[in-house]
Design an enzyme around this catalytic site. Structure first.
Site, mmCIF file in Angstrom:
data_model
loop_
_atom_site.group_PDB
_atom_site.id
_atom_site.type_symbol
_atom_site.label_atom_id
_atom_site.label_comp_id
_atom_site.label_asym_id
_atom_site.label_seq_id
_atom_site.Cartn_x
_atom_site.Cartn_y
_atom_site.Cartn_z
ATOM 1 N N LYS A 16 55.667 83.487 -53.266
ATOM 2 C CA LYS A 16 55.892 83.426 -52.154
ATOM 3 C C LYS A 16 56.696 84.575 -51.762
ATOM 4 C CE LYS A 16 57.661 80.177 -53.760
ATOM 5 N NZ LYS A 16 57.310 80.142 -55.996
ATOM 6 N N ARG A 91 62.882 72.061 -53.632
ATOM 7 C CA ARG A 91 62.016 71.728 -54.692
ATOM 8 C C ARG A 91 62.137 71.130 -55.403
ATOM 9 N NH1 ARG A 91 62.812 77.885 -56.211
ATOM 10 N NH2 ARG A 91 61.595 77.959 -57.698
ATOM 11 N N ARG A 130 53.934 90.141 -63.712
ATOM 12 C CA ARG A 130 55.468 90.992 -63.120
ATOM 13 C C ARG A 130 56.212 91.582 -63.943
ATOM 14 N NH1 ARG A 130 57.901 86.697 -59.625
ATOM 15 N NH2 ARG A 130 59.010 85.667 -61.211
ATOM 16 N N ARG A 163 61.804 89.498 -66.121
ATOM 17 C CA ARG A 163 61.776 88.645 -65.830
ATOM 18 C C ARG A 163 62.658 88.033 -67.295
ATOM 19 N NH1 ARG A 163 61.386 85.674 -59.970
ATOM 20 N NH2 ARG A 163 61.559 83.875 -61.312
ATOM 21 N N ARG A 174 57.987 75.745 -66.456
ATOM 22 C CA ARG A 174 57.858 76.414 -65.059
ATOM 23 C C ARG A 174 57.073 75.876 -63.669
ATOM 24 N NH1 ARG A 174 58.668 82.558 -64.114
ATOM 25 N NH2 ARG A 174 59.255 82.082 -62.186
HETATM 26 P P1 AP5 Z 1 56.090 86.884 -56.004
HETATM 27 O O1 AP5 Z 1 56.103 87.341 -54.874
HETATM 28 O O2 AP5 Z 1 57.280 86.875 -57.174
HETATM 29 O O3 AP5 Z 1 55.678 85.328 -56.203
HETATM 30 P P2 AP5 Z 1 56.323 83.782 -56.043
HETATM 31 O O4 AP5 Z 1 55.812 82.901 -55.241
HETATM 32 O O5 AP5 Z 1 58.432 84.576 -55.114
HETATM 33 O O6 AP5 Z 1 57.296 83.964 -58.006
HETATM 34 P P3 AP5 Z 1 59.022 83.444 -57.635
HETATM 35 O O7 AP5 Z 1 58.843 83.594 -59.570
HETATM 36 O O8 AP5 Z 1 60.094 84.432 -57.948
HETATM 37 O O9 AP5 Z 1 59.167 82.165 -57.620
HETATM 38 P P4 AP5 Z 1 59.384 81.347 -58.425
HETATM 39 O O10 AP5 Z 1 59.294 79.547 -57.505
HETATM 40 O O11 AP5 Z 1 59.031 80.200 -60.086
HETATM 41 O O12 AP5 Z 1 60.964 81.524 -58.398
HETATM 42 P P5 AP5 Z 1 62.614 81.542 -58.019
HETATM 43 O O13 AP5 Z 1 62.798 83.096 -58.170
HETATM 44 O O14 AP5 Z 1 62.124 80.955 -56.649
HETATM 45 O O15 AP5 Z 1 55.242 87.459 -56.891
HETATM 46 C C1 AP5 Z 1 54.037 87.164 -58.432
HETATM 47 C C2 AP5 Z 1 53.419 88.734 -58.813
HETATM 48 O O16 AP5 Z 1 52.375 88.563 -58.300
HETATM 49 C C3 AP5 Z 1 54.764 89.293 -58.505
HETATM 50 O O17 AP5 Z 1 54.242 90.959 -59.642
HETATM 51 C C4 AP5 Z 1 53.815 90.436 -57.161
HETATM 52 O O18 AP5 Z 1 53.194 91.454 -57.538
HETATM 53 C C5 AP5 Z 1 52.303 89.442 -57.494
HETATM 54 N N1 AP5 Z 1 51.491 89.454 -56.690
HETATM 55 C C6 AP5 Z 1 52.441 88.342 -55.703
HETATM 56 N N2 AP5 Z 1 51.111 88.310 -54.566
HETATM 57 C C7 AP5 Z 1 49.981 88.826 -54.880
HETATM 58 C C8 AP5 Z 1 48.372 89.360 -54.520
HETATM 59 N N3 AP5 Z 1 48.708 88.033 -53.250
HETATM 60 N N4 AP5 Z 1 47.754 89.061 -55.362
HETATM 61 C C9 AP5 Z 1 47.257 89.948 -56.774
HETATM 62 N N5 AP5 Z 1 49.055 89.955 -57.088
HETATM 63 C C10 AP5 Z 1 50.079 89.425 -56.747
HETATM 64 O O19 AP5 Z 1 62.838 80.994 -58.853
HETATM 65 C C11 AP5 Z 1 63.455 80.841 -59.725
HETATM 66 C C12 AP5 Z 1 64.331 79.923 -60.950
HETATM 67 O O20 AP5 Z 1 65.689 79.580 -59.804
HETATM 68 C C13 AP5 Z 1 63.584 78.397 -60.771
HETATM 69 O O21 AP5 Z 1 62.918 78.387 -62.338
HETATM 70 C C14 AP5 Z 1 65.123 77.246 -61.132
HETATM 71 O O22 AP5 Z 1 65.516 77.491 -62.590
HETATM 72 C C15 AP5 Z 1 66.427 78.517 -60.272
HETATM 73 N N6 AP5 Z 1 65.770 77.589 -58.518
HETATM 74 C C16 AP5 Z 1 65.381 78.097 -57.983
HETATM 75 N N7 AP5 Z 1 65.660 78.152 -56.490
HETATM 76 C C17 AP5 Z 1 66.025 76.629 -56.630
HETATM 77 C C18 AP5 Z 1 65.958 75.093 -56.127
HETATM 78 N N8 AP5 Z 1 65.777 74.690 -54.985
HETATM 79 N N9 AP5 Z 1 66.486 73.903 -56.970
HETATM 80 C C19 AP5 Z 1 66.757 73.566 -58.084
HETATM 81 N N10 AP5 Z 1 66.817 75.371 -58.869
HETATM 82 C C20 AP5 Z 1 66.274 76.354 -58.413
#
Ligand code: AP5
Length: 216
Positions: A16, A91, A130, A163, A174
């Site tokens: 994402k 979410r 990652r 991370r 997660r």
């Molecule tokens: P990346 O693009 O970083 O993936 P992502 O989907 O953004 O993953 P996140 O782990 O950041 O999402 P998340 O939803 O768990 O975490 P968030 O920060 O929102 O890609 C991942 C890896 O794959 C990278 O190494 C990249 O290079 C690689 N990659 C990407 N695309 C690729 C491809 N096509 N091919 C090969 N490799 C690829 O949330 C973190 C925490 O914050 C949550 O757990 C929660 O505690 C809190 N939080 C955030 N938002 C909320 C909310 N709305 N409500 C409650 N708690 C929340």
């Protein structure tokens, strides 16, 4: 030009953030990542950060009221007037209802939902390898780097950090939270919003190309 409202949807690690950054620079609209907002608050040790730290490190969700307040402030700000890409919100069904209320107040319709579809095995592999550059914030997959000691973006040496929520036990939690609480949000948008589903296992550039084609 019509205001572009995008909602990036998918499991942790589906890509994402990666796709939101590409789209943000192509369309000149802000990438609003609730994860990034929370991580910044944690590193600055703000009141929000102190509340969120342990929850995030366990892979649980920060309470809906807190997240709703954050998104409300962002969506009412001037920077979102030309459009926006929401990454990581909503979410929960409750958060989707909060977003509905805010969009009605702003007099805006539903965003276009881009679903990045990936299976759990792919997610565990991706998130375990990652790393984030501590110098410039660039996100990499260690397995796809020619030189895993050097940041391809800023050239920093040995600057990669993992991370805390990318440890395997937290990744699994997660994923559980995603399947139980977040995935149903997609059904909330069926018959309401345009949903674009893309295979997240494709290479980054191909996923980006498909998104561009679907949006045009
Ligand atoms: P990346 O693009 O970083 O993936 P992502 O989907 O953004 O993953 P996140 O782990 O950041 O999402 P998340 O939803 O768990 O975490 P968030 O920060 O929102 O890609 C991942 C890896 O794959 C990278 O190494 C990249 O290079 C690689 N990659 C990407 N695309 C690729 C491809 N096509 N091919 C090969 N490799 C690829 O949330 C973190 C925490 O914050 C949550 O757990 C929660 O505690 C809190 N939080 C955030 N938002 C909320 C909310 N709305 N409500 C409650 N708690 C929340």
């Amino acid at each position: 030009m019509k205001k572009l409202q995008i909602l990036m949807f998918g499991a942790p690690g589906a890509g994402k953030g990666t796709q939101a950054k590409i789209l943000s620079s192509e369309r000149h609209i802000p990438h609003i990542s609730t994860g990034d907002i929370l991580r910044e608050a944690v590193s600055k040790k703000t009141e929000l950060g102190l509340k969120a730290k342990a929850i995030m490190e366990a892979g649980e969700l920060v309470p809906d009221e807190i997240m709703g307040g954050i998104i409300r402030d962002v969506l009412f700000s001037d920077k979102c007037k030309p459009g926006y890409i929401l990454d990581g919100f909503p979410r929960t069904i409750n958060q989707a209802n909060i977003l509905d209320g805010i969009l009605k107040e702003i007099d805006e319709g539903y965003p276009i939902v881009i679903e990045l579809d990936a299976d759990d095995e792919l997610i565990i592999n991706r998130l375990s390898s990652r790393r984030v550059c501590s110098e410039c914030g660039y996100i990499v997959n260690l397995n796809s780097l020619e030189d895993p000691t050097t940041c391809p973006n800023c050239g920093a040496k040995n600057s990669f950090i993992k991370r805390k929520d990318d440890e395997e036990d937290v990744i699994k939690n997660r994923l559980n939270v995603y399947h139980q609480t977040t995935k149903p949000v997609l059904d909330f948008y069926r018959n309401k919003a345009k949903i674009i589903s893309i295979d997240a296992a494709l290479p980054v550039e191909e996923v980006a190309k498909k998104i561009t084609v679907e949006l045009n």
